[in-house]
Design an enzyme around this catalytic site. Structure first.
Site, PDB file in Angstrom:
ATOM      1  N   ASN A   9       0.838  -1.188   0.000  1.00 49.09           N
ATOM      2  CA  ASN A   9       0.000   0.000   0.000  1.00 49.09           C
ATOM      3  C   ASN A   9       0.885   1.254   0.000  1.00 49.09           C
ATOM      4  OD1 ASN A   9      -1.526   2.265   1.044  1.00 49.09           O
ATOM      5  ND2 ASN A   9      -3.105   0.815   1.674  1.00 49.09           N
ATOM      6  N   LYS A  12       0.321   3.722   2.921  1.00 49.68           N
ATOM      7  CA  LYS A  12       0.917   3.289   4.185  1.00 49.68           C
ATOM      8  C   LYS A  12       2.431   3.488   4.165  1.00 49.68           C
ATOM      9  CE  LYS A  12      -2.218  -0.349   5.773  1.00 49.68           C
ATOM     10  NZ  LYS A  12      -2.265  -1.779   6.151  1.00 49.68           N
ATOM     11  N   ASP A  68      -1.835  -4.180  10.937  1.00 49.77           N
ATOM     12  CA  ASP A  68      -3.222  -4.325  10.540  1.00 49.77           C
ATOM     13  C   ASP A  68      -3.971  -3.219  11.263  1.00 49.77           C
ATOM     14  OD1 ASP A  68      -5.172  -5.440   8.923  1.00 49.77           O
ATOM     15  OD2 ASP A  68      -5.862  -6.840  10.446  1.00 49.77           O
ATOM     16  N   THR A  69      -4.859  -2.594  10.538  1.00 47.82           N
ATOM     17  CA  THR A  69      -5.579  -1.442  11.055  1.00 47.82           C
ATOM     18  C   THR A  69      -7.067  -1.652  10.877  1.00 47.82           C
ATOM     19  OG1 THR A  69      -3.767   0.074  10.597  1.00 47.82           O
ATOM     20  CG2 THR A  69      -5.960   1.041  10.731  1.00 47.82           C
ATOM     21  N   PHE A 148      -6.759   8.172   2.633  1.00 47.82           N
ATOM     22  CA  PHE A 148      -7.411   7.053   1.963  1.00 47.82           C
ATOM     23  C   PHE A 148      -8.351   6.360   2.946  1.00 47.82           C
ATOM     24  CE2 PHE A 148      -3.654   5.516   4.056  1.00 47.82           C
ATOM     25  CZ  PHE A 148      -3.930   4.227   4.461  1.00 47.82           C
ATOM     26  N   ASP A 151     -10.709   7.950   5.889  1.00 51.07           N
ATOM     27  CA  ASP A 151     -10.238   9.296   6.244  1.00 51.07           C
ATOM     28  C   ASP A 151     -11.258  10.406   5.984  1.00 51.07           C
ATOM     29  OD1 ASP A 151      -7.909   8.133   7.112  1.00 51.07           O
ATOM     30  OD2 ASP A 151      -6.620   9.016   5.575  1.00 51.07           O
ATOM     31  N   LYS A 171      -1.912  14.787   9.916  1.00 49.14           N
ATOM     32  CA  LYS A 171      -2.494  13.474  10.209  1.00 49.14           C
ATOM     33  C   LYS A 171      -1.469  12.576  10.907  1.00 49.14           C
ATOM     34  CE  LYS A 171      -4.320   9.260   8.215  1.00 49.14           C
ATOM     35  NZ  LYS A 171      -4.535   8.462   7.010  1.00 49.14           N
ATOM     36  N   HIS A 176      -3.382   6.955  14.379  1.00 46.75           N
ATOM     37  CA  HIS A 176      -3.192   5.631  14.953  1.00 46.75           C
ATOM     38  C   HIS A 176      -1.923   4.978  14.419  1.00 46.75           C
ATOM     39  CE1 HIS A 176      -5.575   5.826  11.355  1.00 46.75           C
ATOM     40  NE2 HIS A 176      -5.238   4.599  11.048  1.00 46.75           N
TER      41      HIS A 176
END
Length: 190
Positions: A9, A12, A68-69, A148, A151, A171, A176
């Protein structure tokens, strides 16, 4: 320090590179020859992060980390949670996920939510985990064009705009993933 980040990603990668800063060479999955999708068969964020980091470590023998989110919405009993990327479809259809979330929350007053990122780090075969959490609320409509995923709907606590209305720097300072990566850096430097 050279370390593999178990993701393809681009968003990320960009966020994590910005938080890691100097002293780290972040290597992508593609650069270590992993082009297939890594299975995410866990029932929790912790399990999925661990599955992905072990997958990379077993194939490369290199120090690595995976995350992992999930977006956890209080009124939806923590959903979409571990299924955040696949909430509306089997693919990563951000627009469909956002539409479904808005539909599920129609007429719901309690819009409390949190983003939670779990990172599994493997160094020398030993796994450690950290997490980062940011609390907030779900907006009633999408706003902003940065970032993304969810958001455009997520308003972090203490702010009046969504993540998608913030610059990447704003951000990353409160997100997180940013908090989880800061915890990761503390572990690596300890």
């Amino acid at each position: 320090m050279k370390i593999v980040f178990a993701t393809n990603n681009a968003h990320k990668l960009s966020e994590v590179r910005a938080v890691l800063g100097e002293g780290f060479e972040l290597v992508t999955l593609k650069e270590v020859g992993i082009t297939e999708d890594i299975p995410e068969t866990g029932s929790t964020l912790d399990e999925n992060a661990s599955i992905k980091s072990h997958y990379v470590y077993e194939r490369t023998g290199l120090d690595c980390f995976a995350d992992d989110t999930g977006l956890e919405v209080e009124a939806l009993n923590g959903a979409p949670g571990v299924r955040s990327a696949r909430y509306a479809t089997d693919g990563h259809d951000f627009a469909a996920n956002n539409r479904k979330l808005l539909h599920e929350l129609e007429g719901v007053e309690n819009r409390k939510a949190r983003f939670r990122t779990v990172i599994s780090l493997i160094r020398g075969g030993v796994e450690q985990r950290v997490e980062g959490i940011v609390n907030g609320t779900i907006a009633t409509e999408e706003s902003g064009c940065e970032g993304f995923g969810y958001d455009p709907l997520f308003i972090p606590e203490g702010k009046s705009v969504t993540f998608a209305e913030m610059s990447a720097e704003e951000k990353n300072a409160i997100s997180h993933r940013g908090r989880a990566v800061e915890a990761l850096v503390r572990i690596i430097k300890a």
